[in-house]
Design a protein around this motif. Sequence first.
Motif, PDB file in Angstrom:
ATOM      1  N   ASP A  75       3.701  -5.166  -8.416  1.00 51.05           N
ATOM      2  CA  ASP A  75       3.391  -4.174  -7.311  1.00 51.05           C
ATOM      3  C   ASP A  75       1.965  -3.519  -7.385  1.00 51.05           C
ATOM      4  O   ASP A  75       1.595  -3.244  -6.647  1.00 51.05           O
ATOM      5  N   ILE A  76       1.217  -3.297  -8.759  1.00 51.96           N
ATOM      6  CA  ILE A  76      -0.043  -2.961  -8.712  1.00 51.96           C
ATOM      7  C   ILE A  76      -0.778  -3.857  -8.039  1.00 51.96           C
ATOM      8  O   ILE A  76      -1.875  -3.414  -7.561  1.00 51.96           O
ATOM      9  N   PHE A  77      -0.793  -5.224  -7.848  1.00 50.79           N
ATOM     10  CA  PHE A  77      -1.541  -6.150  -7.238  1.00 50.79           C
ATOM     11  C   PHE A  77      -0.872  -6.348  -5.542  1.00 50.79           C
ATOM     12  O   PHE A  77      -1.242  -7.161  -4.899  1.00 50.79           O
ATOM     13  N   ARG A  78       0.318  -5.417  -5.197  1.00 52.17           N
ATOM     14  CA  ARG A  78       0.578  -5.568  -3.910  1.00 52.17           C
ATOM     15  C   ARG A  78       1.291  -6.914  -3.583  1.00 52.17           C
ATOM     16  O   ARG A  78       1.192  -7.325  -2.607  1.00 52.17           O
ATOM     17  N   LEU A  79       1.844  -7.280  -4.663  1.00 50.40           N
ATOM     18  CA  LEU A  79       2.515  -8.553  -4.604  1.00 50.40           C
ATOM     19  C   LEU A  79       4.184  -8.408  -4.683  1.00 50.40           C
ATOM     20  O   LEU A  79       4.629  -7.400  -5.340  1.00 50.40           O
ATOM     21  N   THR A  80       4.840  -9.387  -3.992  1.00 43.52           N
ATOM     22  CA  THR A  80       6.300  -9.255  -4.469  1.00 43.52           C
ATOM     23  C   THR A  80       6.697 -10.058  -5.789  1.00 43.52           C
ATOM     24  O   THR A  80       5.634 -10.815  -6.107  1.00 43.52           O
TER      25      THR A  80
END
Length: 245
Positions: free
Chosen positions: A152-157
């Motif tokens: 989530d830090i990298f805006r990924l699922t």
Amino acid sequence: MLIEAGTSAGGARPKAIVRHKGELWMAKFARETEFSEPMAWEATALALARRAGVQTPEFELVRLTESRSILLTRRFDRENERRVGYISAHSLTTKNDHFRNHGFLRRHDGWTLSPVFDLEPDRRPEQVEATPIVNGGEQFGRDIRELRDCHDIFRLTPDDAEGIIRDVADRTADWIKIANDYGISREAAEASKRALAGPNRDRALAMAPDGSQTQTPPPTRRSAQKRRGDLGMPGNSGQWARKPS
């Protein structure tokens, strides 16, 4: 053509500024006491990073002797002889020297990540203390699944994170051949497998290519805390984790 020797670029190895292809490049040399081809290994690491999709500077390896070489890298903080603003991640975090190896470049529309540099596999056979993947994470025996868990830090699922990790593992699977191409013998590469073909590569390859299914159980924050307690290491809070009774 040599422009300047003994530069202030920093780092553990001697460097010099040279003019190459009409531009300023950095020449990096092994120390006199080094005979393990560190420049060839650094070129290998840069090639693997590029194959994995990481931005790298233009680089070349110049072979001097069978066991000596020079690594040339194009100065990414110069454009048409003009200096480009640069700030290291270390300057922003003041955490440790690992954050000196990447940073940010000032562009007309803001700051952007710089190419990576000073990459070299840690080929020592003993267990090595390293920067944790996540805040409060392991310093010994780091687990690549911790990187997936902070997706989530990298805006990924979670699926996207697994897919990227597996993709990188697939793209760098022939690392021995790449090392051979830069003059490293197969015997020397095999002796360095701990750095590039350890348990984390197996964990990455166990992840589904499309991230749709995980074949290895994820390490939860709780289990990571327990592992740190077993090792007598600080927990996420910075306090010493209690060992289970």
